[in-house]
Design a protein around this motif. Structure first.
Motif, short mmCIF file in Angstrom:
data_model
loop_
_atom_site.label_atom_id
_atom_site.label_comp_id
_atom_site.label_asym_id
_atom_site.label_seq_id
_atom_site.Cartn_x
_atom_site.Cartn_y
_atom_site.Cartn_z
N ALA A 29 -5.21 2.58 -5.57
CA ALA A 29 -4.37 1.39 -5.69
C ALA A 29 -2.99 1.64 -5.12
CB ALA A 29 -4.28 0.96 -7.16
N SER A 30 -2.45 2.84 -5.37
CA SER A 30 -1.13 3.19 -4.85
C SER A 30 -1.16 3.27 -3.33
CB SER A 30 -0.68 4.52 -5.44
OG SER A 30 0.58 4.90 -4.94
N GLN A 31 -2.24 3.83 -2.78
CA GLN A 31 -2.38 3.91 -1.32
C GLN A 31 -2.47 2.51 -0.71
OE1 GLN A 31 -5.80 6.41 -0.72
NE2 GLN A 31 -4.65 8.33 -1.00
N ARG A 32 -3.24 1.62 -1.37
CA ARG A 32 -3.34 0.25 -0.87
C ARG A 32 -1.98 -0.43 -0.88
NH1 ARG A 32 -8.19 0.19 -3.97
NH2 ARG A 32 -7.07 -0.84 -5.69
N GLN A 33 -1.23 -0.22 -1.97
CA GLN A 33 0.09 -0.83 -2.07
C GLN A 33 1.03 -0.30 -0.99
OE1 GLN A 33 1.96 -0.39 -5.88
NE2 GLN A 33 3.72 -1.66 -5.34
N ARG A 34 1.01 1.03 -0.76
CA ARG A 34 1.85 1.61 0.29
C ARG A 34 1.46 1.06 1.65
NH1 ARG A 34 1.19 6.39 -2.87
NH2 ARG A 34 -0.47 7.12 -1.48
N SER A 35 0.14 0.92 1.88
CA SER A 35 -0.33 0.38 3.15
C SER A 35 0.10 -1.06 3.33
CB SER A 35 -1.85 0.50 3.23
OG SER A 35 -2.35 -0.06 4.44
N ASP A 36 -0.01 -1.85 2.24
CA ASP A 36 0.41 -3.26 2.31
C ASP A 36 1.90 -3.38 2.57
OD1 ASP A 36 -2.16 -4.08 1.84
OD2 ASP A 36 -1.87 -4.46 -0.31
N GLU A 37 2.70 -2.52 1.92
CA GLU A 37 4.14 -2.56 2.12
C GLU A 37 4.51 -2.18 3.54
OE1 GLU A 37 6.55 -3.65 0.29
OE2 GLU A 37 5.22 -4.21 -1.37
N GLU A 38 3.82 -1.18 4.09
CA GLU A 38 4.08 -0.78 5.48
C GLU A 38 3.71 -1.91 6.45
OE1 GLU A 38 2.84 2.78 8.64
OE2 GLU A 38 2.00 2.75 6.61
N PHE A 39 2.57 -2.56 6.19
CA PHE A 39 2.16 -3.67 7.04
C PHE A 39 3.17 -4.82 6.94
CE2 PHE A 39 -0.20 -7.58 7.96
CZ PHE A 39 -0.78 -7.24 9.17
N TYR A 40 3.68 -5.04 5.73
CA TYR A 40 4.69 -6.10 5.55
C TYR A 40 5.93 -5.79 6.39
CZ TYR A 40 8.66 -8.55 3.59
OH TYR A 40 9.81 -9.28 3.48
N ARG A 41 6.44 -4.56 6.27
CA ARG A 41 7.67 -4.20 6.99
C ARG A 41 7.49 -4.28 8.50
NH1 ARG A 41 7.66 -0.11 3.10
NH2 ARG A 41 6.92 1.37 4.66
N GLU A 42 6.33 -3.82 9.00
CA GLU A 42 6.14 -3.72 10.44
C GLU A 42 5.68 -5.03 11.08
OE1 GLU A 42 3.50 -0.52 11.24
OE2 GLU A 42 4.91 1.04 10.56
N GLY A 97 16.49 -10.58 3.63
CA GLY A 97 16.23 -9.15 3.58
C GLY A 97 14.76 -8.89 3.39
N ASP A 98 14.31 -9.01 2.16
CA ASP A 98 12.89 -8.84 1.84
C ASP A 98 12.25 -10.23 1.76
OD1 ASP A 98 10.50 -7.69 1.09
OD2 ASP A 98 11.01 -7.59 -1.04
N ILE A 99 12.23 -10.91 2.88
CA ILE A 99 11.83 -12.33 2.91
C ILE A 99 10.36 -12.50 2.52
CG2 ILE A 99 11.35 -12.21 5.39
CD1 ILE A 99 12.36 -15.13 5.57
N GLN A 100 10.13 -13.40 1.56
CA GLN A 100 8.79 -13.66 1.07
C GLN A 100 8.38 -15.13 1.26
OE1 GLN A 100 6.81 -11.18 -0.34
NE2 GLN A 100 8.45 -9.71 0.06
#
Length: 248
Positions: A29-42, A97-100
């Motif tokens: 779950a943590s890996q998925r979250q990190r991957s999702d956050e990276e995809f969001y930023r990039e 900044g962290d636009i959602q």
């Protein structure tokens, strides 16, 4: 009575096994979250910023040029509300900044009421149900009844209602959702877009769509479950998570 079967292995071994399984799941779950956050930023954040800047520039041009955008809406049982004009545009983002979320809101209105005389129980029923379902403001006069059934009535409809485009990041789905309310006719519609698909050409089609010009920006009707979810999202309090800074 048969003797209850005892679990094999020691208690500590079973607890260790359960703990190991829990840790593995938490790590996934943590890996998925990190991957999702990276995809969001990039990918997702740059795409959302491009959409916001496009809409912001579009509204500046509309204000400067004083462009008039007309719309027509069909009310079942009543007819077409024509020559409504888009006005009072507002654009907000929760943050740059962290636009959602980005929300575009404007009104469709005409300077006069729409008046229609309805004849026959079926037309009266269909038109009144449509007006109530769509939440339009209207009044009734010259009503004629027969055995308690309304057979004739004049309705005066206030031709002004809000149109909303809510654009939101859906990290788990890795999509950007464009939710329209009362734009392409009454009701709620949604378009799901992968951020890589938001090219300059697609954004230009979106601008054309908002200005009601011929556009390839296709949207689909949503089912009732999605409609209710959208309604709840649009009605969240201003201080709710994800909505701070957005107008109602």
């Amino acid at each position: 009575m048969a003797e209850q079967e005892k679990p094999s292995g020691s208690l500590m071994a079973r607890l260790r096994s359960a703990s190991d399984a829990r840790r593995r799941e938490e790590e996934r779950a943590s890996q998925r979250q990190r991957s999702d956050e990276e995809f969001y930023r990039e990918c997702m954040r740059p795409a959302m910023l491009r959409v916001y800047r496009l809409l912001d520039e579009l509204l500046h041009h509309l204000e400067y040029l004083q462009e008039s955008v007309e719309a027509t809406y069909d009310v079942p049982g009543l007819g077409k509300l024509e020559h409504l004009v888009q006005s009072k545009y507002q654009l907000r983002a929760d943050t740059l900044g962290d636009i959602q979320q980005v929300k575009l809101k404007f009104e469709c209105e005409a300077p006069f009421d729409f008046i229609a005389d309805l004849h026959g129980p079926e037309q009266v029923r269909t038109a009144i149900e449509s007006l109530e379902r769509l939440g339009l403001v209207f009044s009734r006069s010259r009503e004629k009844r027969n055995a308690g059934i309304v057979e004739e009535v004049r309705v005066t409809v206030r031709q002004r209602f809000p149109v909303i485009l809510l654009i939101s990041v859906e990290k788990a789905e890795r999509e950007i959702h464009f939710r329209f309310r009362h734009f392409e006719g009454y009701g709620d519609r949604v378009k799901r877009v992968h951020p890589a698909d938001l090219t300059d050409e697609m954004l230009d089609e979106l601008a054309k769509y908002i200005l009601r010009e011929p556009s390839q920006w296709a949207v689909a009707k949503v089912d009732e479950e999605t409609r209710q979810k959208l309604r709840r999202e649009l009605e969240k309090p201003r201080d709710g998570k994800g909505w701070r800074g957005l107008f109602r």
